[in-house]
Design an enzyme around this catalytic site. Structure first.
Site, PDB file in Angstrom:
ATOM      1  N   HIS A 256       0.831  -1.158   0.145  1.00  0.00           N
ATOM      2  CA  HIS A 256      -0.064  -0.091  -0.145  1.00  0.00           C
ATOM      3  C   HIS A 256       0.850   1.322   0.067  1.00  0.00           C
ATOM      4  O   HIS A 256       0.362   2.400  -0.468  1.00  0.00           O
ATOM      5  CB  HIS A 256      -0.848  -0.079   1.349  1.00  0.00           C
ATOM      6  CG  HIS A 256      -0.335  -0.085   2.362  1.00  0.00           C
ATOM      7  ND1 HIS A 256       0.003  -1.341   2.939  1.00  0.00           N
ATOM      8  CD2 HIS A 256       0.317   0.693   3.346  1.00  0.00           C
ATOM      9  CE1 HIS A 256       0.683  -1.162   4.237  1.00  0.00           C
ATOM     10  NE2 HIS A 256       0.675   0.119   4.520  1.00  0.00           N
TER      11      HIS A 256
ATOM     12  N   PRO B 139      -1.763  -7.583  -1.276  1.00  0.00           N
ATOM     13  CA  PRO B 139      -2.338  -8.234   0.114  1.00  0.00           C
ATOM     14  C   PRO B 139      -1.326  -8.755   1.042  1.00  0.00           C
ATOM     15  O   PRO B 139      -0.168  -9.285   0.558  1.00  0.00           O
ATOM     16  CB  PRO B 139      -2.915  -9.569  -0.817  1.00  0.00           C
ATOM     17  CG  PRO B 139      -2.984  -9.170  -2.075  1.00  0.00           C
ATOM     18  CD  PRO B 139      -1.938  -7.872  -2.365  1.00  0.00           C
ATOM     19  N   LEU B 140      -1.411  -8.235   2.223  1.00  0.00           N
ATOM     20  CA  LEU B 140      -0.318  -8.035   3.248  1.00  0.00           C
ATOM     21  C   LEU B 140       0.188  -9.615   3.400  1.00  0.00           C
ATOM     22  O   LEU B 140      -0.601 -10.451   3.670  1.00  0.00           O
ATOM     23  CB  LEU B 140      -0.710  -7.533   4.349  1.00  0.00           C
ATOM     24  CG  LEU B 140      -1.035  -6.033   4.060  1.00  0.00           C
ATOM     25  CD1 LEU B 140      -1.451  -5.334   5.318  1.00  0.00           C
ATOM     26  CD2 LEU B 140       0.469  -5.211   3.423  1.00  0.00           C
TER      27      LEU B 140
ATOM     28  N   ASP C 248       3.338  -3.575  10.115  1.00  0.00           N
ATOM     29  CA  ASP C 248       2.533  -4.395  11.152  1.00  0.00           C
ATOM     30  C   ASP C 248       1.433  -5.457  10.455  1.00  0.00           C
ATOM     31  O   ASP C 248       1.176  -6.415  10.985  1.00  0.00           O
ATOM     32  CB  ASP C 248       1.694  -3.458  12.210  1.00  0.00           C
ATOM     33  CG  ASP C 248       2.791  -2.682  12.944  1.00  0.00           C
ATOM     34  OD1 ASP C 248       3.770  -3.278  13.358  1.00  0.00           O
ATOM     35  OD2 ASP C 248       2.608  -1.352  12.851  1.00  0.00           O
ATOM     36  N   GLY C 249       0.839  -5.123   9.354  1.00  0.00           N
ATOM     37  CA  GLY C 249      -0.120  -5.764   8.555  1.00  0.00           C
ATOM     38  C   GLY C 249       0.227  -7.155   8.185  1.00  0.00           C
ATOM     39  O   GLY C 249      -0.227  -8.029   8.281  1.00  0.00           O
TER      40      GLY C 249
ATOM     41  N   HIS D 147      -2.190   7.526   7.447  1.00  0.00           N
ATOM     42  CA  HIS D 147      -2.058   6.019   6.864  1.00  0.00           C
ATOM     43  C   HIS D 147      -2.409   5.910   5.735  1.00  0.00           C
ATOM     44  O   HIS D 147      -1.891   5.567   4.442  1.00  0.00           O
ATOM     45  CB  HIS D 147      -2.594   4.982   7.815  1.00  0.00           C
ATOM     46  CG  HIS D 147      -2.439   3.456   7.383  1.00  0.00           C
ATOM     47  ND1 HIS D 147      -2.972   2.849   6.149  1.00  0.00           N
ATOM     48  CD2 HIS D 147      -1.644   2.654   7.893  1.00  0.00           C
ATOM     49  CE1 HIS D 147      -2.585   1.696   6.141  1.00  0.00           C
ATOM     50  NE2 HIS D 147      -1.766   1.578   7.361  1.00  0.00           N
TER      51      HIS D 147
ATOM     52  N   SER E  34       1.507 -39.219   0.073  1.00  0.00           N
ATOM     53  CA  SER E  34       0.106 -39.281  -0.162  1.00  0.00           C
ATOM     54  C   SER E  34       0.241 -38.667  -1.767  1.00  0.00           C
ATOM     55  O   SER E  34      -0.552 -39.215  -2.484  1.00  0.00           O
ATOM     56  CB  SER E  34      -0.677 -38.672   0.572  1.00  0.00           C
ATOM     57  OG  SER E  34      -0.913 -39.281   1.978  1.00  0.00           O
TER      58      SER E  34
ATOM     59  N   GLU F  77       0.255 -24.725   3.364  1.00  0.00           N
ATOM     60  CA  GLU F  77      -0.167 -24.729   1.881  1.00  0.00           C
ATOM     61  C   GLU F  77      -0.050 -23.612   1.288  1.00  0.00           C
ATOM     62  O   GLU F  77       0.536 -23.205   0.289  1.00  0.00           O
ATOM     63  CB  GLU F  77      -1.584 -25.309   2.001  1.00  0.00           C
ATOM     64  CG  GLU F  77      -1.751 -26.634   2.412  1.00  0.00           C
ATOM     65  CD  GLU F  77      -1.808 -26.900   3.778  1.00  0.00           C
ATOM     66  OE1 GLU F  77      -1.902 -28.056   4.530  1.00  0.00           O
ATOM     67  OE2 GLU F  77      -2.180 -25.746   4.689  1.00  0.00           O
TER      68      GLU F  77
ATOM     69  N   PHE G  25      -7.160 -28.386   1.010  1.00  0.00           N
ATOM     70  CA  PHE G  25      -6.251 -27.290   1.382  1.00  0.00           C
ATOM     71  C   PHE G  25      -6.231 -26.304   0.273  1.00  0.00           C
ATOM     72  O   PHE G  25      -5.499 -25.302   0.494  1.00  0.00           O
ATOM     73  CB  PHE G  25      -5.055 -28.004   1.909  1.00  0.00           C
ATOM     74  CG  PHE G  25      -5.215 -28.764   3.148  1.00  0.00           C
ATOM     75  CD1 PHE G  25      -5.321 -28.181   4.277  1.00  0.00           C
ATOM     76  CD2 PHE G  25      -4.988 -30.559   3.027  1.00  0.00           C
ATOM     77  CE1 PHE G  25      -5.571 -28.980   5.285  1.00  0.00           C
ATOM     78  CE2 PHE G  25      -5.256 -30.968   4.118  1.00  0.00           C
ATOM     79  CZ  PHE G  25      -5.522 -30.296   5.548  1.00  0.00           C
TER      80      PHE G  25
END
Length: 465
Positions: free
Chosen positions: A66, A115-116, A155-156, A260, A384, A411, A437
């Site tokens: 951001h 996207p943090l 922080d995010g 911010h 697996s 994942e 998942f």
């Protein structure tokens, strides 16, 4: 020569001016991290604005995407192909300065962030790629892969669970060339973070087996010293905790959540200019400040040193050098498609009645000998998923020269760390988990759509019901 503070103030001015013109954006983080960025980009980072993609450059990731005006300002000031008009077009449709760093829009942006938590996780993947590629290609007296991965994060990023997955993995692998800067400003959009974030972030990273260093994020001399300290630690990643003031320089909004994610406002910008001693019009950068930032000559010199190293390497190891060039150019081996088509035809003719996971393993077994850059893994489900093959060699803290990682039950982290490996260059990756998942990982799928190859994409995800 302008002072270090005045060089940093150029970032602050461009950031607040661009956000104000767009009437949208986040000026606080760029203004708070400008001093850190000035020291890193001018004194420590290895890059070339003339050739943004040379193989042994340091990688820089702005995980707190951001605050994109920070990286846009840095790219413009240091001499990348990002003009002042591009800065003025901040957050406009089809602009290079999209409003969050977007891979492919502007040279010098190593990955898409916003996207943090995803940026730091991509960076862990880049550091894994650097370490593994070096183990595969470096020779005694010839170190052609030798660079750092630097990350800025807020922080995010640290609140998002994804960062826990990847940072724990980075410590487990001992990624000594990964250096992260935490913008410790005590602010997020809702205000002071004390009510919703733990107090002991350094303790968390100590538990991950990182080196943790604390510094005043506005003291250039101290910042330079701790970066050198972080670079000297080669056995574990480093977190530099930078105590900063969000919106540094703003008389009325610094240190508050009001700067911010919103423009400062015309009156506050005038007051900020006065407090910073920045006596220049909007988007005006003095010639001596441009000269203080310009990194073209240094970048050309640094790449020239590496080119000489690579020439010497190529003279002694021509086969390895050709393979390195092929992999970094993201080109398939000459015989790959022919041999894989033979495998496909044979498999179709035989029509074996086997489980899909076994069919997948057969395909991996066929590709492995043909594709030395293939790198796989599984989220704690190797037996697996059947993601291993006869040539599997595991990468861990003791061994970097391999082609497979047991990612643990991570994942989402696995997907984004693999994305980082591909963005670094030199690898094509695959990973696996069970179908349910996969929902954890959906946010990572589009990151590599621009890098399609014979595989559907470099991220060859095996999804099992």
């Amino acid at each position: 020569m302008p002072s270090r503070r005045n060089l940093a103030n150029a970032v602050r001015a461009l950031s607040m001016d661009a956000v104000q013109k767009a009437n949208s954006g986040h000026p606080g983080a760029p203004m708070g991290m400008a001093d850190i960025a000035e020291v890193l980009w001018n004194d420590h980072m290895k890059y070339n604005p003339i050739n943004a993609n040379w193989a042994d450059r340091d990688r820089f990731v702005l995980s707190n995407g951001h605050g994109s005006m920070l990286i846009y300002s840095l790219l413009h000031l240091t001499g990348f192909d990002l003009s002042i008009n591009d800065i003025k077009d901040f957050r406009q449709l089809h602009a290079k300065t999209a409003g969050h760093p977007e891979y492919g829009y502007a040279e010098g942006i190593e990955t898409t962030t916003g996207p943090l938590g995803q940026g730091i996780t991509n960076a862990v993947g880049m550091a894994i790629a650097e370490r593994t590629l070096g183990a595969q290609f470096n020779k005694p007296g010839h170190k052609i892969v030798d660079h750092h991965t630097y990350v800025f994060m807020g922080d995010g990023c640290l609140m998002e669970g994804l960062s826990h997955e990847s940072c724990a993995m980075a410590g487990a692998l001992g990624l000594g060339k990964l250096i992260a800067f935490w913008d410790d400003n005590d602010i997020s959009i809702d205000g002071h973070i004390g009510d919703w974030m733990e107090k002991n972030v350094p303790g968390r990273f100590n538990s991950y087996d990182w080196q943790v260093i604390v510094v005043d994020g506005h003291d250039a001399g101290s910042i330079s010293k701790v970066i050198a300290e972080a670079k000297a630690e080669t056995s574990k990643p480093s977190l530099i905790c930078c105590k900063t003031t969000i919106g540094f320089g703003s008389p009325n909004l610094a240190g508050t959540h009001d700067c911010h994610g919103a423009p400062l406002g015309d009156e506050e910008i005038v007051a900020t200019r006065k407090k910073l001693g920045w006596d220049h019009a909007a988007f005006e950068i003095p010639v001596d400040v441009y000269e203080g930032w310009n990194h073209k000559a240094q970048g050309v010199a640094d790449e020239g040193i590496w080119n000489d190293k690579f020439s010497a390497y190529k003279a002694e190891f021509p086969t390895e050098a050709a393979e390195f060039e092929r992999r970094m150019a993201n080109e398939l081996p000459a015989n790959f498609e022919v041999e894989m088509n033979k495998f496909i035809t044979k498999t179709q003719d035989e029509m074996p009645n086997i489980a899909s996971r076994k069919a997948s393993q057969n395909a991996i077994e066929a590709m492995g000998p043909l594709l030395p850059e293939m790198f796989g893994g599984s989220a704690d489900l190797t037996g697996s998923n059947l993601t291993n093959w006869s040539g599997t060699v595991k990468v861990n803290k003791k061994n970097a020269n391999g082609n497979y990682i047991s990612w643990g039950v991570r994942e989402f982290g696995m997907a984004h760390m693999m994305n980082g490996m591909v963005l670094h260059g030199g690898f094509k990756v695959y990973g696996a988990t069970f179908f349910m998942f996969m929902e954890f990982m959906r946010n990572s799928y589009n990151s590599l759509a621009h890098r399609t190859t014979w595989l559907r994409s470099d991220l060859h995800m095996i999804l099992l019901a």
